[in-house]
Design an enzyme around this catalytic site. Structure first.
Site, PDB file in Angstrom:
ATOM      1  N   LYS A 243     -50.300  24.858 -39.416  1.00  0.00           N
ATOM      2  CA  LYS A 243     -50.212  24.345 -38.035  1.00  0.00           C
ATOM      3  C   LYS A 243     -50.179  22.831 -38.111  1.00  0.00           C
ATOM      4  O   LYS A 243     -50.677  22.237 -39.077  1.00  0.00           O
ATOM      5  CB  LYS A 243     -51.435  24.784 -37.227  1.00  0.00           C
ATOM      6  CG  LYS A 243     -51.214  24.728 -35.733  1.00  0.00           C
ATOM      7  CD  LYS A 243     -50.477  25.974 -35.253  1.00  0.00           C
ATOM      8  CE  LYS A 243     -50.156  25.914 -33.780  1.00  0.00           C
ATOM      9  NZ  LYS A 243     -49.571  27.192 -33.320  1.00  0.00           N
TER      10      LYS A 243
HETATM   11  P1  NAD Z   1     -45.689  24.887 -23.296  1.00  0.00           P
HETATM   12  O1  NAD Z   1     -45.905  23.457 -23.579  1.00  0.00           O
HETATM   13  O2  NAD Z   1     -44.306  25.405 -23.208  1.00  0.00           O
HETATM   14  O3  NAD Z   1     -46.426  25.270 -21.920  1.00  0.00           O
HETATM   15  C1  NAD Z   1     -47.759  24.980 -21.703  1.00  0.00           C
HETATM   16  C2  NAD Z   1     -48.068  25.312 -20.252  1.00  0.00           C
HETATM   17  O4  NAD Z   1     -49.478  25.129 -20.046  1.00  0.00           O
HETATM   18  C3  NAD Z   1     -47.378  24.407 -19.247  1.00  0.00           C
HETATM   19  O5  NAD Z   1     -46.970  25.163 -18.124  1.00  0.00           O
HETATM   20  C4  NAD Z   1     -48.480  23.432 -18.844  1.00  0.00           C
HETATM   21  O6  NAD Z   1     -48.292  22.890 -17.536  1.00  0.00           O
HETATM   22  C5  NAD Z   1     -49.668  24.363 -18.881  1.00  0.00           C
HETATM   23  N1  NAD Z   1     -50.921  23.634 -18.954  1.00  0.00           N
HETATM   24  C6  NAD Z   1     -51.209  22.551 -19.698  1.00  0.00           C
HETATM   25  N2  NAD Z   1     -52.447  22.132 -19.424  1.00  0.00           N
HETATM   26  C7  NAD Z   1     -52.959  22.988 -18.519  1.00  0.00           C
HETATM   27  C8  NAD Z   1     -54.176  23.067 -17.826  1.00  0.00           C
HETATM   28  N3  NAD Z   1     -55.130  22.171 -18.031  1.00  0.00           N
HETATM   29  N4  NAD Z   1     -54.365  24.094 -16.975  1.00  0.00           N
HETATM   30  C9  NAD Z   1     -53.385  25.008 -16.770  1.00  0.00           C
HETATM   31  N5  NAD Z   1     -52.196  24.963 -17.370  1.00  0.00           N
HETATM   32  C10 NAD Z   1     -51.986  23.965 -18.231  1.00  0.00           C
HETATM   33  O7  NAD Z   1     -46.545  25.687 -24.397  1.00  0.00           O
HETATM   34  P2  NAD Z   1     -46.288  27.151 -24.944  1.00  0.00           P
HETATM   35  O8  NAD Z   1     -45.385  27.060 -26.118  1.00  0.00           O
HETATM   36  O9  NAD Z   1     -45.947  28.046 -23.818  1.00  0.00           O
HETATM   37  O10 NAD Z   1     -47.730  27.521 -25.520  1.00  0.00           O
HETATM   38  C11 NAD Z   1     -48.748  28.041 -24.689  1.00  0.00           C
HETATM   39  C12 NAD Z   1     -49.798  28.721 -25.551  1.00  0.00           C
HETATM   40  O11 NAD Z   1     -49.186  29.775 -26.306  1.00  0.00           O
HETATM   41  C13 NAD Z   1     -50.486  27.831 -26.569  1.00  0.00           C
HETATM   42  O12 NAD Z   1     -51.817  28.274 -26.738  1.00  0.00           O
HETATM   43  C14 NAD Z   1     -49.694  28.108 -27.844  1.00  0.00           C
HETATM   44  O13 NAD Z   1     -50.434  27.833 -29.008  1.00  0.00           O
HETATM   45  C15 NAD Z   1     -49.445  29.586 -27.685  1.00  0.00           C
HETATM   46  N6  NAD Z   1     -48.329  30.112 -28.469  1.00  0.00           N
HETATM   47  C16 NAD Z   1     -47.070  29.593 -28.318  1.00  0.00           C
HETATM   48  C17 NAD Z   1     -46.023  30.144 -29.058  1.00  0.00           C
HETATM   49  C18 NAD Z   1     -44.599  29.688 -28.898  1.00  0.00           C
HETATM   50  O14 NAD Z   1     -43.699  30.309 -29.483  1.00  0.00           O
HETATM   51  N7  NAD Z   1     -44.319  28.650 -28.113  1.00  0.00           N
HETATM   52  C19 NAD Z   1     -46.266  31.185 -29.960  1.00  0.00           C
HETATM   53  C20 NAD Z   1     -47.564  31.696 -30.073  1.00  0.00           C
HETATM   54  C21 NAD Z   1     -48.576  31.143 -29.314  1.00  0.00           C
END
Ligand code: NAD
Length: 417
Positions: free
Chosen positions: A110
């Site tokens: 990571k």
């Molecule tokens: P992203 O940046 O695309 O989206 C994040 C979202 O969270 C946004 O809508 C943002 O406005 C919101 N956010 C941020 N701060 C916030 C708060 N304080 N309260 C409420 N909402 C808030 O990120 P993502 O890629 O969708 O990742 C989201 C989660 O999923 C993370 O924990 C990440 O580790 C996990 N994840 C992502 C992937 C991937 O393929 N992108 C894979 C596995 C796990």
């Protein structure tokens, strides 16, 4: 500060506690326990960039390669203000168990930069990305360590990473995943994590005899994972009553029109001012009376302070480590059905694996094939976790960790020290 920080439980500690619980349940010997709890490599770098206004800003970047016994390190890069060594290390550990659980030939890594991207423009984010990658590029490569998107990074970020690595190592499509389709990305990758979340939910619903079309849900986070999870939940008949992003939550008793929310976000940049629901706070969203709560944003959001007020009977962990250890204990005591992150959100890294395979073979799959292969892996993994939990009378999380730990331990044993 992360929600629940007063609990003094970090993502690193949460991941370690989850590992310890499973290690205890499977009576893992002390040597293997130590070996599998120790990160292979932790790197911290200075990331200076010149802003457009001429000032210099210096950020800190991290890359942790947690365990590579089963294959090259694999894991996303996030840009956020709570990024530190502990968080990155915990997330790298979770990636190790996730790749092992779904049985794809990668280890766990990571990375991230401690930065608020809302204060940078696109050119500054590009410079930040290139500088960060230049500082860690020696560690990266198709058979060493392969980054992917995570919070506040996306396909464009991956395209810059590809360009930086290729400038040093020669044309290296397989060195990074989550790229744009025009640059060796895979069909279906963008939606893969959210799609996988819903495949896992559907399969467990089938095994448990639930009817998704009679269920309601609330989804926190409307980024990559949250938007697709909300879309596909709606497709299988779940009424998504609330969504949220950093601007707040939006509640509609009849169900949020997800397509309208997507259109609003495309126009406005975020959900701020979305007219399709009543404004609530993110804290209120977590405590709504729905069947399924889907945290899809940050870690630690269900913790000691609010877990007693969570009313959902199913917690579907789309985000990484959304529950602290104390939060998990509270929910387990009340019989909440927790679908663990290393299973629920493994669809992203699974399609990243498909992207890597396609890049190495220089051969593209169509979306139908990608989704079909993804479904096979998510269904099989869900069935294995469900069966192991029943057989050993443990939680789904402990069952998932046990399967993953056995696979990594065996690879370590065979390779030798
Ligand atoms: P992203 O940046 O695309 O989206 C994040 C979202 O969270 C946004 O809508 C943002 O406005 C919101 N956010 C941020 N701060 C916030 C708060 N304080 N309260 C409420 N909402 C808030 O990120 P993502 O890629 O969708 O990742 C989201 C989660 O999923 C993370 O924990 C990440 O580790 C996990 N994840 C992502 C992937 C991937 O393929 N992108 C894979 C596995 C796990």
């Amino acid at each position: 500060m992360q929600a629940g920080a007063d609990e003094h439980v970090s993502i690193g500690q949460t991941a370690q506690t989850q590992f310890d619980k499973a290690a205890e349940a499977m009576e893992l010997d002390d040597e293997t326990r130590t070996l599998l709890s120790t990160p292979f490599r932790e790197v911290r770098v200075e990331v200076p960039i010149r802003k457009d206004d001429g000032t210099l800003s210096v950020y800190t970047g991290y890359r942790v390669q947690f365990n590579g016994a089963r294959g090259p390190f694999k894991g996303g890069i996030r840009y956020a203000t709570d990024v530190d060594m502990d968080e990155v290390c915990g997330l790298a550990a979770l990636m190790t168990w996730k790749t092992a659980l779904v049985d794809i030939p990668f280890g766990g890594g990571k990375g991230g930069v401690n930065v608020d991207v809302h204060h940078l423009n696109i050119y500054e984010i590009e410079r930040l990305t290139r500088k960060f990658i230049s500082r860690i590029s020696r560690l990266l490569g198709p058979y060493r360590d392969i980054p992917a998107p995570d919070m506040y990074t996306n396909a464009q970020t991956m395209a810059w990473i590809f360009d930086e690595i290729s400038g040093r190592q020669g044309y290296s499509l397989a060195a990074v995943t989550g790229k744009p389709i025009a640059l060796g990305g895979s069909e279906g990758r963008e939606a893969a994590t959210g799609r996988g979340v819903v495949y896992v939910f559907e399969e467990l619903a089938r095994l448990e005899g639930w009817d998704p079309s009679a269920m309601t849900a609330a989804v926190q986070g409307f980024g990559n994972v949250g938007t697709f999870a909300a879309t596909f939940l709606t497709d299988i008949g779940v009424r998504v009553k609330a969504i949220s992003d950093i601007t707040g939550g939006y509640y509609n008793e009849k169900g949020i029109d997800i397509q309208a929310a997507l259109a609003h976000r495309a126009e406005a940049g975020d959900l701020g001012g979305f007219p399709g629901g009543d404004l609530i706070t993110n804290a209120e969203l977590l405590e709504l009376d729905v069947d399924v709560l889907v945290p899809a944003a940050m870690g630690g959001v269900v913790n000691r302070d609010n877990s007693d007020r969570v009313k959902a009977r199913i917690l579907l962990e789309a985000a990484n480590a959304p529950l602290t250890s104390i939060g998990q204990c509270h929910l387990e005591e009340r019989g909440v059905y927790i679908i663990p992150d290393i299973l629920a959100n493994a669809g992203g890294v699974t399609v990243s694996y498909f992207e890597w395979v396609q890049n190495i073979q220089q051969f593209s799959w169509d979306e139908e094939r990608v989704n079909g292969e993804l479904k096979k892996i998510m269904n099989l993994s869900s069935q294995k976790v469900h069966a192991a939990a029943k057989e050993k009378n443990v939680t789904l999380r402990t069952a998932a960790f046990t399967i993953a730990i056995e696979r990594v331990a065996e690879a370590e044993r065979l390779r030798g020290v």
